[in-house]
Scaffold this motif. Sequence first.
Motif, PDB file in Angstrom:
ATOM      1  N   GLN A 245      -1.367   7.232  -6.371  1.00 20.13           N
ATOM      2  CA  GLN A 245      -1.821   8.599  -6.071  1.00 20.13           C
ATOM      3  C   GLN A 245      -0.636   9.693  -6.744  1.00 20.13           C
ATOM      4  O   GLN A 245       0.425   9.436  -6.826  1.00 20.13           O
ATOM      5  CB  GLN A 245      -1.932   9.015  -4.813  1.00 20.13           C
ATOM      6  CG  GLN A 245      -2.546  10.198  -4.066  1.00 20.13           C
ATOM      7  CD  GLN A 245      -1.782  11.633  -4.454  1.00 20.13           C
ATOM      8  OE1 GLN A 245      -0.682  11.553  -4.352  1.00 20.13           O
ATOM      9  NE2 GLN A 245      -2.825  12.556  -4.583  1.00 20.13           N
ATOM     10  N   PHE A 246      -1.418  10.622  -7.453  1.00 23.42           N
ATOM     11  CA  PHE A 246      -0.675  11.616  -8.155  1.00 23.42           C
ATOM     12  C   PHE A 246      -0.397  12.904  -7.340  1.00 23.42           C
ATOM     13  O   PHE A 246      -1.530  13.389  -7.287  1.00 23.42           O
ATOM     14  CB  PHE A 246      -1.102  11.957  -9.578  1.00 23.42           C
ATOM     15  CG  PHE A 246      -0.325  12.512 -10.396  1.00 23.42           C
ATOM     16  CD1 PHE A 246       0.914  11.916 -11.319  1.00 23.42           C
ATOM     17  CD2 PHE A 246      -0.245  14.019 -10.318  1.00 23.42           C
ATOM     18  CE1 PHE A 246       1.786  12.824 -11.826  1.00 23.42           C
ATOM     19  CE2 PHE A 246       0.662  14.944 -11.074  1.00 23.42           C
ATOM     20  CZ  PHE A 246       1.430  14.239 -11.947  1.00 23.42           C
ATOM     21  N   PRO A 247       0.751  13.238  -7.005  1.00 22.41           N
ATOM     22  CA  PRO A 247       2.062  12.687  -7.424  1.00 22.41           C
ATOM     23  C   PRO A 247       2.809  11.860  -6.239  1.00 22.41           C
ATOM     24  O   PRO A 247       3.804  11.479  -6.268  1.00 22.41           O
ATOM     25  CB  PRO A 247       2.855  13.868  -7.407  1.00 22.41           C
ATOM     26  CG  PRO A 247       2.166  15.146  -6.503  1.00 22.41           C
ATOM     27  CD  PRO A 247       0.793  14.692  -6.304  1.00 22.41           C
ATOM     28  N   PHE A 248       1.924  11.641  -5.058  1.00 19.51           N
ATOM     29  CA  PHE A 248       2.831  11.054  -3.957  1.00 19.51           C
ATOM     30  C   PHE A 248       2.914   9.688  -4.063  1.00 19.51           C
ATOM     31  O   PHE A 248       3.801   9.012  -3.539  1.00 19.51           O
ATOM     32  CB  PHE A 248       1.704  11.342  -2.651  1.00 19.51           C
ATOM     33  CG  PHE A 248       2.611  12.474  -2.028  1.00 19.51           C
ATOM     34  CD1 PHE A 248       2.914  12.457  -0.722  1.00 19.51           C
ATOM     35  CD2 PHE A 248       2.801  13.701  -2.562  1.00 19.51           C
ATOM     36  CE1 PHE A 248       3.650  13.439   0.012  1.00 19.51           C
ATOM     37  CE2 PHE A 248       3.438  14.960  -1.930  1.00 19.51           C
ATOM     38  CZ  PHE A 248       3.783  14.591  -0.619  1.00 19.51           C
ATOM     39  N   GLY A 249       2.101   8.728  -4.880  1.00 17.97           N
ATOM     40  CA  GLY A 249       2.437   7.595  -5.157  1.00 17.97           C
ATOM     41  C   GLY A 249       1.878   6.409  -4.179  1.00 17.97           C
ATOM     42  O   GLY A 249       2.016   5.170  -4.525  1.00 17.97           O
ATOM     43  N   MET A 250       1.173   6.766  -3.159  1.00 15.90           N
ATOM     44  CA  MET A 250       0.506   5.852  -2.328  1.00 15.90           C
ATOM     45  C   MET A 250      -0.693   5.172  -2.856  1.00 15.90           C
ATOM     46  O   MET A 250      -1.281   5.655  -4.056  1.00 15.90           O
ATOM     47  CB  MET A 250       0.229   6.522  -1.061  1.00 15.90           C
ATOM     48  CG  MET A 250      -1.029   7.225  -0.945  1.00 15.90           C
ATOM     49  SD  MET A 250      -0.684   8.974  -1.227  1.00 15.90           S
ATOM     50  CE  MET A 250       0.245   9.507   0.345  1.00 15.90           C
ATOM     51  N   VAL A 251      -0.985   4.035  -2.615  1.00 13.84           N
ATOM     52  CA  VAL A 251      -2.188   3.065  -3.112  1.00 13.84           C
ATOM     53  C   VAL A 251      -3.309   3.276  -2.025  1.00 13.84           C
ATOM     54  O   VAL A 251      -3.206   3.539  -0.789  1.00 13.84           O
ATOM     55  CB  VAL A 251      -1.747   1.772  -3.097  1.00 13.84           C
ATOM     56  CG1 VAL A 251      -3.309   0.847  -3.347  1.00 13.84           C
ATOM     57  CG2 VAL A 251      -0.929   1.649  -4.147  1.00 13.84           C
ATOM     58  N   LEU A 252      -4.628   3.709  -2.515  1.00 11.01           N
ATOM     59  CA  LEU A 252      -5.669   3.759  -1.592  1.00 11.01           C
ATOM     60  C   LEU A 252      -5.872   2.393  -1.066  1.00 11.01           C
ATOM     61  O   LEU A 252      -6.167   1.619  -1.785  1.00 11.01           O
ATOM     62  CB  LEU A 252      -6.849   4.512  -2.237  1.00 11.01           C
ATOM     63  CG  LEU A 252      -8.026   4.855  -1.525  1.00 11.01           C
ATOM     64  CD1 LEU A 252      -7.670   6.074  -0.803  1.00 11.01           C
ATOM     65  CD2 LEU A 252      -9.234   5.316  -2.567  1.00 11.01           C
ATOM     66  N   SER A 253      -6.177   2.440   0.364  1.00 13.80           N
ATOM     67  CA  SER A 253      -6.400   1.159   0.940  1.00 13.80           C
ATOM     68  C   SER A 253      -7.721   0.431   0.496  1.00 13.80           C
ATOM     69  O   SER A 253      -8.445   1.226   0.435  1.00 13.80           O
ATOM     70  CB  SER A 253      -5.907   1.151   2.408  1.00 13.80           C
ATOM     71  OG  SER A 253      -6.998   1.881   2.989  1.00 13.80           O
ATOM     72  N   ILE A 254      -7.600  -0.635   0.815  1.00 17.20           N
ATOM     73  CA  ILE A 254      -9.068  -1.463   0.211  1.00 17.20           C
ATOM     74  C   ILE A 254     -10.074  -0.969   1.397  1.00 17.20           C
ATOM     75  O   ILE A 254     -11.236  -0.692   0.970  1.00 17.20           O
ATOM     76  CB  ILE A 254      -8.820  -3.275   0.244  1.00 17.20           C
ATOM     77  CG1 ILE A 254     -10.165  -3.699  -0.118  1.00 17.20           C
ATOM     78  CG2 ILE A 254      -8.647  -3.379   1.690  1.00 17.20           C
ATOM     79  CD1 ILE A 254     -10.293  -3.619  -1.630  1.00 17.20           C
ATOM     80  N   SER A 255      -9.831  -0.644   2.709  1.00 22.46           N
ATOM     81  CA  SER A 255     -10.850  -0.460   3.461  1.00 22.46           C
ATOM     82  C   SER A 255     -11.229   1.094   3.138  1.00 22.46           C
ATOM     83  O   SER A 255     -12.474   1.295   3.168  1.00 22.46           O
ATOM     84  CB  SER A 255     -10.313  -0.057   4.835  1.00 22.46           C
ATOM     85  OG  SER A 255      -9.481   0.892   5.248  1.00 22.46           O
ATOM     86  N   LYS A 256     -10.449   1.861   2.872  1.00 23.66           N
ATOM     87  CA  LYS A 256     -10.674   3.282   2.353  1.00 23.66           C
ATOM     88  C   LYS A 256     -11.588   3.295   0.911  1.00 23.66           C
ATOM     89  O   LYS A 256     -12.482   4.113   0.652  1.00 23.66           O
ATOM     90  CB  LYS A 256      -9.397   4.268   2.263  1.00 23.66           C
ATOM     91  CG  LYS A 256      -8.994   4.721   3.510  1.00 23.66           C
ATOM     92  CD  LYS A 256      -7.986   6.004   3.329  1.00 23.66           C
ATOM     93  CE  LYS A 256      -7.924   6.712   4.439  1.00 23.66           C
ATOM     94  NZ  LYS A 256      -6.866   7.631   4.330  1.00 23.66           N
ATOM     95  N   ARG A 257     -10.976   2.165   0.193  1.00 24.21           N
ATOM     96  CA  ARG A 257     -11.967   2.103  -0.929  1.00 24.21           C
ATOM     97  C   ARG A 257     -13.451   1.843  -0.785  1.00 24.21           C
ATOM     98  O   ARG A 257     -14.232   2.449  -1.269  1.00 24.21           O
ATOM     99  CB  ARG A 257     -11.507   0.989  -2.078  1.00 24.21           C
ATOM    100  CG  ARG A 257     -10.080   1.407  -2.690  1.00 24.21           C
ATOM    101  CD  ARG A 257      -9.384   0.349  -3.402  1.00 24.21           C
ATOM    102  NE  ARG A 257      -8.074   0.891  -3.741  1.00 24.21           N
ATOM    103  CZ  ARG A 257      -7.637   0.977  -4.769  1.00 24.21           C
ATOM    104  NH1 ARG A 257      -8.281   0.540  -5.984  1.00 24.21           N
ATOM    105  NH2 ARG A 257      -6.426   1.314  -5.110  1.00 24.21           N
ATOM    106  N   MET A 258     -13.418   0.906   0.252  1.00 24.57           N
ATOM    107  CA  MET A 258     -15.108   0.493   0.404  1.00 24.57           C
ATOM    108  C   MET A 258     -15.752   1.703   1.291  1.00 24.57           C
ATOM    109  O   MET A 258     -16.818   1.822   0.848  1.00 24.57           O
ATOM    110  CB  MET A 258     -15.065  -0.998   1.440  1.00 24.57           C
ATOM    111  CG  MET A 258     -14.290  -1.929   1.127  1.00 24.57           C
ATOM    112  SD  MET A 258     -14.582  -2.251  -0.819  1.00 24.57           S
ATOM    113  CE  MET A 258     -16.436  -3.022  -0.645  1.00 24.57           C
ATOM    114  N   ARG A 259     -15.034   2.377   2.045  1.00 19.62           N
ATOM    115  CA  ARG A 259     -15.622   3.598   2.724  1.00 19.62           C
ATOM    116  C   ARG A 259     -15.949   4.801   1.667  1.00 19.62           C
ATOM    117  O   ARG A 259     -17.075   5.345   1.712  1.00 19.62           O
ATOM    118  CB  ARG A 259     -14.802   4.208   3.896  1.00 19.62           C
ATOM    119  CG  ARG A 259     -14.936   2.991   4.959  1.00 19.62           C
ATOM    120  CD  ARG A 259     -13.492   3.351   5.899  1.00 19.62           C
ATOM    121  NE  ARG A 259     -13.533   4.650   6.430  1.00 19.62           N
ATOM    122  CZ  ARG A 259     -12.540   5.463   6.820  1.00 19.62           C
ATOM    123  NH1 ARG A 259     -11.493   4.708   6.631  1.00 19.62           N
ATOM    124  NH2 ARG A 259     -12.429   6.720   7.296  1.00 19.62           N
TER     125      ARG A 259
END
Lengths: 469, 469
Positions: A245-259
């Motif tokens: 994530q720009f700029p915070f750097g977290m990764v979008l979780s797989i469950s959120k990806r699916m949603r």
Amino acid sequence: MTPFLHRELPEPLYSQLYHWIKKEIEEGRLLPGMKMPSIRQLTAHLKVSRNTVEAAYQQLQSEGYLESVPKSGIWVAEIEKSPLHPNEVEHPIKLECKPSSEVLVDFEYGNVDLEKFPLKQWKKCLSDAVDQENNWLFKYSEKQGEFALRREISNHLLQSRGVRSAPEQILITAGTQTSMALICRLLALQGHTVAMEEPGYSGVRSVFEDERCHVEPMPLEKDGLSVEHIQTSRAKAVYVTPSHQFPFGMVLSISKRMRLLKWAYQSEGYIIEDDYDGEFRYRGQPIPSLKSLDEEERVIYLGTFSKSFLPSVRLSYIVFPPSLMGQYLRKFAAYNQSVSPIIQRAMALFMQSGEFERHIRRMRKLYQRKHQALLRSIEQHMGTKVKVVGEKSGLHILLKLKGVSTLELIEKGLQKGVKVYSPLSFWLNPTPEGHSYIMLGFGGLSIEEIEKGISLLASCLHEEEIGES
Amino acid sequence: MTPFLHRELPEPLYSQLYHWIKKEIEEGRLLPGMKMPSIRQLTAHLKVSRNTVEAAYQQLQSEGYLESVPKSGIWVAEIEKSPLHPNEVEHPIKLECKPSSEVLVDFEYGNVDLEKFPLKQWKKCLSDAVDQENNWLFKYSEKQGEFALRREISNHLLQSRGVRSAPEQILITAGTQTSMALICRLLALQGHTVAMEEPGYSGVRSVFEDERCHVEPMPLEKDGLSVEHIQTSRAKAVYVTPSHQFPFGMVLSISKRMRLLKWAYQSEGYIIEDDYDGEFRYRGQPIPSLKSLDEEERVIYLGTFSKSFLPSVRLSYIVFPPSLMGQYLRKFAAYNQSVSPIIQRAMALFMQSGEFERHIRRMRKLYQRKHQALLRSIEQHMGTKVKVVGEKSGLHILLKLKGVSTLELIEKGLQKGVKVYSPLSFWLNPTPEGHSYIMLGFGGLSIEEIEKGISLLASCLHEEEIGES
């Protein structure tokens, strides 16, 4: 800020003040991103009328030296080269430059490593590209971009990002902003709602705003943007940076990806996935791109060579679902490709030779070492005074500050020769929290510079403490 | 057009027809710009239902193979590479290409000469650019474009076009269309009336339309566009090609230039002067650019290296009045420069070394010889059957045809291996007159090719006569 204003001179006071501030900016004593005193403060400080200060500020704003940010204040503008006083002049004329000795370590984001860059091989590719059977040099190029480059990108994406894309789905562009402007037009987003992370990449937000989209900020949670917010929005498209994530750097979780994908399928919305630095991940498993999970052609994938290769090639690309690519070719049939085929063909040769994959592997290791050095230095010198945000990948991190504001640290840092930056502009609606971060880009710095920079910056924090005690 | 349709096959007839036409296009038997039979004609010819033909045409249109032009008909689309069947694949895969032996002489507009191009010097500049003290390679570049290049352009414009422009007024762009999109936004032309010559450069008209401007066509007179029409229009800006009207080739007279400037001063309108091939004038005095006559900063000057150097550098520029440049830098502060600084710096070195001026002088002589050969061949082979339009400069001419339509000549030419083009798309509202021209670009052809091409084309005219008699 103490200009000498001479009441006895024929030049009006506002004009003297204007010239003084302008000179301070041009000569690098007032730096871009620094906050100016408010009109009220400066009026009191200089013991002049409010009109004097207002007139000077207004003139400086209209000339682009200062910038007024609503609800925030007046800032020295980000324009690197003042329009009236170029300071990047080469031989034969050599104008005075902003003394660079002033800044010892610059944590600017966006720079890449120059020590290990395969300059020789890249030069050879440029030269070989021009030497190729070269009828193409004398013509306009393929509208979609050179096929040879699109084929290499297609291979690269499959191997490194799990993205299946035919070369026919790929459009070459001159940067992410160019890509976004095209996408806005292709999806007819004008007047519609688009969603993006808050905070998020302001360069893209500017494009959305210029394309008259209504930008709806999506709050961030620990595992990426809030999908609930998207579900209840009227967004026709969402711009996300799921890998880092720009700029915070977290990764979008797989469950959120699916949603998120499900949202797109159901609402017939589009997901614009900006994988700007997906190549540089240092810990944990590589995360599959959203595009690689997309089963209904609702993801538009954006890639760039700015981080993985050189910002100066100005080379990005879009992977469209096939139907959108067809629409693009029809809707924009009148438009020429805007990236020089010389650059495109050189890049294709560089990739074909295997140099590009080697370069990325080398850089991943190198950036990982830099990244470790950065985290180690921060822990050693700053300890619990700061908190590192977003530490698993990419070419930057954020520091959450405690007991000192971003602007204080920026100013104190500058006095010691360390330039750090506020990520404040990445918020659409800045919160008080937004004022407590600094952004550290480390791609272009050596390990020694990183260590020195952090140690100098830490000394500002200590001073702060002493000052407070 | 006689496809074999098999009623006994399980594949529906429309699908058979669709596949047959698609193959004809992909294999180069139906060429871009060719007119397809109307639905009615084909229905009658094939003795199938109207639905069959309609469905096939619709499918082909939605895939970009065909294009329907209102009030004109259905055409084979201009997309060079079909999105589903790339025919420009290099090693290792070698797909079947459209046999190029078919076209012996291609009078395509936009190509430049390749024989006399200083390839060695250009390669050296590319290489030297990368070798320069190269911190810049690893950063994003100056938003306005590299200063070194802007300085060289400034010098060139003063010497060759009489335009006084500080480097600080120049913005580097990736082509005229990019320039025009920026100008539309900067001048806030959306929803407003803009004027352009009729016929005029359709690439720019597309930009105006995509930027939702109302385009008002200005009729052409012998000495350029009708200034009366502008005076009575509500245009906020006018796009003109005063040095060499595109595509008709006339020069805007000095009295009209003065009246056009006066219009701009009085109405506070802007004149966008596209000097796309101002370097190549073969007869008569050089004409001062509109910009050089502008005393109130109402002219925005567009230049390009596509004609004077190489289309493949994708390098253009805008000279703004200083106040607009300041506005640009503020309004577009969030935007990165989109032309690679590698290309920009190589071009700056090429200009600095004097190679560019030498190249232009060489090319002017060479193009003049080609131009003379073209006119001579036309006179010799076609005599009074055609009339040459716009003969004093540039890299193209128009031929006004008598007794034969553009499309007939295009088709007959193709049969003999000569490709010529219709300028019809340059009209906003095509008139019957628009159907009686062909456009001949000669920049990329040798004198022998020009002579051969015209002689072959002339033989089509003679056939025509025999056919008619």
